[in-house]
Design an enzyme around this catalytic site. Structure first.
Site, PDB file in Angstrom:
ATOM      1  N   HIS A   4       0.833  -1.207   0.000  1.00 23.90           N
ATOM      2  CA  HIS A   4       0.000   0.000   0.000  1.00 23.90           C
ATOM      3  C   HIS A   4       0.871   1.263   0.000  1.00 23.90           C
ATOM      4  CE1 HIS A   4      -3.542   2.479   1.370  1.00 23.90           C
ATOM      5  NE2 HIS A   4      -2.535   3.244   1.782  1.00 23.90           N
ATOM      6  N   GLU A   5       1.762   1.336   0.984  1.00 26.26           N
ATOM      7  CA  GLU A   5       2.581   2.546   1.096  1.00 26.26           C
ATOM      8  C   GLU A   5       3.483   2.707  -0.114  1.00 26.26           C
ATOM      9  OE1 GLU A   5       1.804   4.775   3.064  1.00 26.26           O
ATOM     10  OE2 GLU A   5       0.480   3.542   4.302  1.00 26.26           O
ATOM     11  N   HIS A  23       1.838   4.632  -2.771  1.00 22.69           N
ATOM     12  CA  HIS A  23       2.004   6.084  -2.613  1.00 22.69           C
ATOM     13  C   HIS A  23       3.380   6.504  -3.120  1.00 22.69           C
ATOM     14  CE1 HIS A  23      -1.668   6.893  -0.484  1.00 22.69           C
ATOM     15  NE2 HIS A  23      -1.388   6.066   0.512  1.00 22.69           N
TER      16      HIS A  23
HETATM   17 ZN    ZN Z   1      -2.668   5.316   2.046  1.00 27.34          ZN
END
Ligand code: ZN
Length: 701
Positions: A497-498, A501
């Site tokens: 997830h990170e 980003h």
């Molecule tokens: Zn996030």
């Protein structure tokens, strides 16, 4: 040209002004923020930055920017896109630089001194921001360019920047009269001070509780790795023959999942849920009540009915109705599922002759039993396949397969914390793309959770390409004496997830420094990465046993797949309760004498939250909504609609379909923050988003 010299002059005077020795003077003569960094890739010289450098650098940065803004305002030439919008976009370089470093370190490597500086600077920084946002002379020029926009022959990126800058002024009160502007400034300064107090209280409350176990029998049920970590925590505090558990999630969740002693589970869980709500010096109730009321006042001052209307206007969702539309639909679908889960778990308790009713601190424990019974999926059976570096390589593999990126670890780099790893990222053609720091494990100086920030954002505002420097921070399970860091399934998903980003930052290809992001859209690049994390073809590549190197067996993959809808009622209800609570606070139409506990209780009764589930966040530790996620916590689910629908595009072709990946890169990742959110989406998907893939994947349809 003359004006340019003027800014330099302003900076120079200040530099002299703060160079002399004093009680608080830094030990090195030169403040690194005032000199060329002379570091690889021009990354920040973390090894030379000291606490005492921040305040002088903030002060000079603000003074520089004030000089730059003054120069724009007094420019005798008529306002143009270049001399106003571009000049504004370029202003504040030092100020932005110091801010990014300071706030990154405040999150991941704080100390009393940094906290004190933050407290001291927060109102001054807010005032500086307002000085620019509410500068009438500047607004006149921005408005003049804005009013002429049709005739200026601007490209889409320029038009987006202009329209959003103008809107930002209006939303910050540029059209208000003097008296209202003064009140708005007061509100903003007060809000920013309250935010700092809230976080400081929360950190103190989180660090302030420890469950110290001295009788080995109380550890019954806990896996060895969890016991070892708890023993290490105790040793760290010179406690003999003891085990220490805390309300930090990597300590809390395994305890709730495995500890057989129900009373101890209750103690630790309760300690977690009462943070900021204990009527002591760290209580957050009055702080939150004041924040909510100030936001009502602010929204109405600016002409909006509620703070949510104000916030959502510039989000992809647009209006509170749209948000409630999504949340209500999911709540109705999820609540019956959670109630069924309660019945199933109560049946296990009764079959064991438990003689009690399921309580919130039992949920993880019985969910784990349920998971073992139903899916035979034991987190401890999985963890050996999720050694941290293997998972990281899996993340790199996906980035490589999709976008051709490669990664090389860098030694001898200045780091924001000695524990961080640093990588250089290369494009498919071998050219430099970015630098990324990855800082994995909890420590007292780090706030909880996981996030991905930027020490530098890509742009070409000054005519030269600036390459991104990314900072990814987590709070993952640590290595023990005997085992490397073995992650839980959740932690694996978090890293992917990170890193999503991070990709959003690494692949950015924009002109200007100023970007406008919508959090409900910003979670699309991150959440879509979680789909690849759990794809069987990808698991086979990175999920290798840390001792034998064997890839994860098919039957374990099948179990992971079978369990994706497991406990979904609980997960959704827990999350949606928090999202709805956020909206409830921020759709208040008038300021009231808010009793936080009563407000929360009444609201949760009203929507039918069951007593076995506590909202993912209760008000006094709901840090998201104190910060930029106010009226925005729904965004994860909004983005959930997007990420499931976007991944469906890969399902329709193939997992790493190059044409689809290229379209995702150019339509979304490269232009993120510089284009209209719905336009970006439609460019990628060819139509507006659809909710069906999300409902289907969660087993709700
Ligand atoms: Zn996030």
């Amino acid at each position: 040209m003359i004006l340019r010299k003027m800014f330099i002059f302003v900076g120079f005077v200040l530099l002299l002004g703060c160079g002399g020795p004093g009680a608080d003077a830094p030990s090195s003569d030169v403040n690194p923020f005032f000199a060329d960094y002379d570091t690889p890739f021009n990354v920040q010289p973390f090894d030379r930055i000291e606490e005492a450098h921040f305040v002088p650098a903030f002060e000079e940065g603000m003074a520089n920017q004030n000089g730059e803004i003054a120069a724009i305002v007094v420019n005798p030439e008529a306002p143009t896109f270049d001399n106003t919008i571009v000049a504004l976009d370029r202003s504040g370089e030092l100020h932005n630089e110091v801010s990014r470093v300071f706030f990154a370190l405040s999150g991941s490597n704080t100390n009393d001194e940094l906290q004190e500086i933050q407290k001291q600077m927060a109102p001054r920084l807010a005032a500086h921001r307002d000085e620019i946002q509410l500068n009438p002379g500047l607004f006149v020029r921005v408005k003049a360019v804005y009013d002429e926009r049709e005739a200026l022959d601007l490209n889409a990126e320029q038009l987006f920047l202009l329209e959003h800058l103008y809107k930002r002024y209006v939303r910050n009160g540029a059209l208000l009269g003097d008296e209202d502007q003064t009140r708005l400034k007061e509100i903003n300064q007060r809000l920013s001070g309250l935010r700092v107090e809230f976080s400081r209280n929360l950190l103190a409350e989180t660090n302030g509780f420890e469950l110290v176990i001295e009788d080995e029998a109380d550890l019954a049920g806990l896996p060895d790795a969890v016991i070892e970590t708890a023993a290490a925590n105790a040793q760290h505090e010179d406690l003999e023959n003891s085990w220490v558990f805390t309300t930090h999630k990597p300590s809390l969740l395994p305890f709730l999942t495995y500890a057989e002693d129900r009373n101890l589970r209750e103690q630790l869980f309760t300690a977690y849920t009462v943070r900021g709500n204990q009527n002591n010096e760290y209580d957050n109730k009055a702080i939150m009540a004041e924040i909510v009321n100030l936001r009502v006042e602010k929204a109405q001052l600016l002409g909006y009915d509620t703070f949510a209307d104000y916030t959502l206007e510039i989000r992809m969702a647009g209006t509170p109705d749209k948000v409630y539309g999504l949340l209500d639909q999911l709540w109705e679908a999820a609540l019956p599922v959670a109630k069924r889960e309660v019945v199933e778990m109560q049946a296990i308790i009764d079959a064991d002759g438990g003689g009690f009713e399921l309580a919130p601190w039992d949920w993880w424990f019985y969910a784990e039993k349920q998971r073992l019974a139903k899916y035979d999926l034991d987190d401890n059976e999985l963890r050996p396949y999720f050694e941290l570096n293997n998972v990281r390589d899996g993340v790199f593999y996906v980035a490589n397969q999709l976008y051709g990126l490669t990664f090389e670890e860098l030694e001898d780099m200045p780091k924001p914390h000695p524990d961080a790893q640093v990588f250089e990222v290369f494009e498919a053609d071998g050219s430099h793309a970015a630098v990324i720091y990855m800082d994995y494990h909890p420590r007292e100086s780090k706030r909880g959770g996981a996030w991905c920030g930027r020490f530098r954002s890509q742009n070409r505002a000054a005519g030269v390409e600036v390459d991104p420097v990314i900072n990814l921070v987590c709070n993952f399970t640590t290595a023990t004496e005997d085992t490397p860091a073995l992650l839980s399934l959740d932690e694996v998903e978090t890293l992917f997830h990170e890193f999503g980003h991070a990709l959003d930052g690494i692949l950015a290809s924009v002109t200007y420094r100023t970007s406008f992001r919508s959090p409900d859209f910003a979670e699309l690049p991150s959440q879509i990465m979680e789909h690849w994390a759990m794809a069987p073809e990808v698991l086979k590549v990175y999920a290798r046993h840390y001792q034998t190197g064997e890839p994860i067996p098919d039957e374990l993959i099948a179990k992971i797949e079978n369990s994706t809808t497991f406990n979904q009622g609980f997960m959704l209800v827990e999350y949606l309760a928090a999202s709805l609570l956020d909206m409830e606070y921020h759709t208040l139409i008038e300021t009231t004498d808010l009793d936080i506990n009563a407000f929360e209780g009444t609201y949760f009764d009203e929507i039918g939250l069951i007593p076995e589930i506590v909202s993912r966040y209760r008000t006094t530790y709901f840090a998201h909504i104190v910060g930029s996620y106010a009226a925005g916590y729904y965004g994860y689910t909004w983005a959930g609609v997007l990420d499931h629908d976007a991944f469906e595009a890969f399902n329709e072709s193939s997992l790493f379909d190059q044409e689809t990946a290229q379209r995702f890169r150019t339509s979304i990742l490269e232009v993120s923050g510089s284009q209209d959110y719905m336009d970006m989406w439609v460019n990628f998907r060819g139509r507006e988003p659809e909710i069906e893939p999300l409902l289907r994947n969660l087993g709700l349809q």
